[in-house]
Design a protein around this motif. Structure first.
Motif, mmCIF file in Angstrom:
data_model
loop_
_atom_site.group_PDB
_atom_site.id
_atom_site.type_symbol
_atom_site.label_atom_id
_atom_site.label_comp_id
_atom_site.label_asym_id
_atom_site.label_seq_id
_atom_site.Cartn_x
_atom_site.Cartn_y
_atom_site.Cartn_z
ATOM 1 N N VAL A 82 0.848 -1.207 0.000
ATOM 2 C CA VAL A 82 0.000 0.000 0.000
ATOM 3 C C VAL A 82 0.878 1.249 0.000
ATOM 4 C CG1 VAL A 82 -2.019 -1.058 1.059
ATOM 5 C CG2 VAL A 82 -0.229 -0.099 2.525
ATOM 6 N N LYS A 83 0.282 2.317 -0.548
ATOM 7 C CA LYS A 83 0.976 3.607 -0.597
ATOM 8 C C LYS A 83 0.093 4.654 0.093
ATOM 9 C CE LYS A 83 3.144 2.921 -5.143
ATOM 10 N NZ LYS A 83 2.244 1.954 -5.784
ATOM 11 N N THR A 84 0.664 5.833 0.274
ATOM 12 C CA THR A 84 -0.103 6.913 0.898
ATOM 13 C C THR A 84 -1.385 7.183 0.110
ATOM 14 O OG1 THR A 84 1.830 7.966 1.845
ATOM 15 C CG2 THR A 84 -0.070 9.382 1.487
ATOM 16 N N ALA A 112 13.363 16.620 11.252
ATOM 17 C CA ALA A 112 12.930 17.244 9.995
ATOM 18 C C ALA A 112 11.912 16.364 9.279
ATOM 19 C CB ALA A 112 14.147 17.485 9.097
ATOM 20 N N VAL A 113 12.133 15.070 9.297
ATOM 21 C CA VAL A 113 11.203 14.131 8.647
ATOM 22 C C VAL A 113 9.869 14.133 9.389
ATOM 23 C CG1 VAL A 113 10.879 11.711 7.966
ATOM 24 C CG2 VAL A 113 13.179 12.667 8.060
ATOM 25 N N ILE A 114 9.962 14.152 10.706
ATOM 26 C CA ILE A 114 8.739 14.125 11.525
ATOM 27 C C ILE A 114 7.898 15.377 11.280
ATOM 28 C CG2 ILE A 114 7.941 14.294 13.929
ATOM 29 C CD1 ILE A 114 10.341 12.386 14.548
ATOM 30 N N LEU A 115 8.566 16.503 11.247
ATOM 31 C CA LEU A 115 7.858 17.765 11.015
ATOM 32 C C LEU A 115 7.122 17.736 9.675
ATOM 33 C CD1 LEU A 115 7.672 20.201 12.793
ATOM 34 C CD2 LEU A 115 9.662 21.178 11.648
ATOM 35 N N GLU A 168 3.090 17.853 9.138
ATOM 36 C CA GLU A 168 2.485 18.877 8.262
ATOM 37 C C GLU A 168 1.639 18.203 7.184
ATOM 38 O OE1 GLU A 168 5.795 21.163 6.896
ATOM 39 O OE2 GLU A 168 6.021 22.204 8.808
ATOM 40 N N GLU A 169 2.170 17.132 6.615
ATOM 41 C CA GLU A 169 1.444 16.404 5.555
ATOM 42 C C GLU A 169 0.116 15.852 6.097
ATOM 43 O OE1 GLU A 169 3.840 13.257 3.708
ATOM 44 O OE2 GLU A 169 1.979 12.126 3.479
#
Ligand code: FEO
Length: 397
Positions: free
Chosen positions: A124-126, A203-206, A210-211
């Motif tokens: 599965v993908k986003t 940075a990835v978490i932020l 946000e996404e």
């Protein structure tokens, strides 16, 4: 862990590991134990979200049986490959060999490399959706939060987010909800979890948060895979993660040292007196007797780090050297640092600490302070001023 219906037809079926004291092969101390959470959705397609650590497979299956025969499970969602969540999968798959597993492409590869199971797997993908009956699931890939395979699963009909490790805590408790436990222990463990596992990934978490927020999906409940479930004001833990990921700090200094014959320790104590004189909060740790996991947690919101070591064989004493190597990987941003230490005939430790601090991305607030053999009255005055000046830099003066 007692089985609990957290929403109509959705059950918490995970387990409590009361006695685990070292996680991740002794890199993380878990003085309050932990839980491995799994969730069972009863719908036209009976769906298990994650499993538990392998030694608890029988307990997980017993928990599922309290709701429905294990053989009725149709789907298993694998949000994360790490064995504390996938370890029970081989045992479950023996009972439900026709069940379909869903996860990311990296998850498929990871599960295969761990278990070599010949299992039906749906990548599965986003944004992909899976209809269960009355309910559905939407998947959100979350690579490096905190492994490449990591994924969040969202149930829109229940406004339920199951983000696996994210927003979790190593907190063993039979209570299932954040509002039922001691808030000090809860936030202490949430901070410890973020700092020791997720800090380098800010940075990835932020970006991921946000996404998710941009998707504008209502989130009524956040059910992580460790610790308790956030059902009252779940945005509070998201906001805290944003603050940590942005490296927001307090006027606080953490001083970590290792001393050979007490000279560096004397310096440390005088330095913190100087810091305290400027009204800053201070934590002092002799790293040889300290729990590294706790020290890192204390550093999470501190604006300043001071490291001290006696010089031994022209370098840093070994326990502190190991600690510095550990935190170097965190790449802490927006922090000031300084170093100090005693020496006998040739120094070396202070400079080496500075080099490591620079490698870690820390800004040096002052030139390191060295004292030969044992500090005298004048040296201790210099230590006090060193601490005071460091505190003034933290205050932006
Ligand atoms: Fe709780 Fe990344 O495992």
């Amino acid at each position: 862990m007692a089985v609990l219906e957290i929403l109509p037809g959705i059950y918490s079926v995970g387990v409590v590991d009361w006695n685990v004291r070292n996680f991740h092969g002794h890199t993380y101390t878990t003085k309050r134990g932990t839980t491995y959470n799994a969730y069972l959705i009863i719908d036209e397609k009976v769906t298990l979200i994650d499993t538990v650590y392998g030694p608890f497979a029988a307990e997980l299956m017993e928990n599922i049986r309290q709701v429905i025969p294990v053989e009725k499970v149709d789907y298993i969602i694998a949000n994360h490959v790490e064995t504390d969540h996938s370890g029970a999968l081989p045992e479950i798959m023996k009972l439900v060999p026709k069940a379909k597993i869903f996860g990311t492409k990296n998850c498929q590869e990871g599960l295969y490399r761990y278990y070599y199971g010949d299992w039906d797997f749906g990548i599965v993908k986003t944004g992909d959706k899976l209809k269960l009956g009355k309910r559905s699931l939407t998947f959100i890939e979350a690579p490096m939060v905190h492994w490449p395979d990591s994924m969040f699963t969202y149930c829109p009909e229940e406004e339920l987010l199951m983000p696996n490790d994210a927003f979790g805590q190593h907190l063993a408790t039979n209570e299932r909800f954040a509002d039922q436990v001691d808030p000090c222990a809860l936030w202490d463990e949430a901070a410890k979890y973020y700092s020791n596992i997720l800090w380098p990934l800010g940075a990835v978490i932020l970006k991921k948060i946000e996404e998710v927020l941009k998707l504008n999906i209502p989130i009524k409940i956040i059910a992580p895979s460790h610790g308790v479930i956030w059902r009252k004001d779940p945005i509070q833990i998201i906001n805290k993660y944003v603050s940590w990921a942005k490296n927001e700090t307090l006027a606080k200094v953490v001083l970590v040292y290792e001393s050979m014959w007490g000279a560096t320790e004397k310096m440390a104590r005088k330095i913190i007196e100087g810091v305290q004189k400027e009204g800053l909060s201070v934590k002092l740790f002799d790293i040889t007797g300290s729990d590294r996991t706790e020290v890192v947690k204390e550093m999470l919101e501190a604006k300043g780090f001071i490291f001290g070591s006696s010089t031994h064989d022209n370098g840093i004493l070994t326990t502190l050297a190991g600690f510095l190597e550990f935190i170097k990987g965190f790449k802490p941003k927006n922090r000031l640092a300084a170093s100090f230490g005693s020496y006998g005939w040739a120094g070396g430790a202070v400079k080496q600490i500075e080099d490591i601090a620079k490698e870690a991305g820390l800004e040096l607030a002052a030139t390191g302070l060295q004292v030969k053999y044992m500090p005298d009255k004048d040296d201790l005055e210099k230590c006090f001023e060193f601490g005071r000046n460091f505190a003034l830099k933290i205050k932006g003066k």
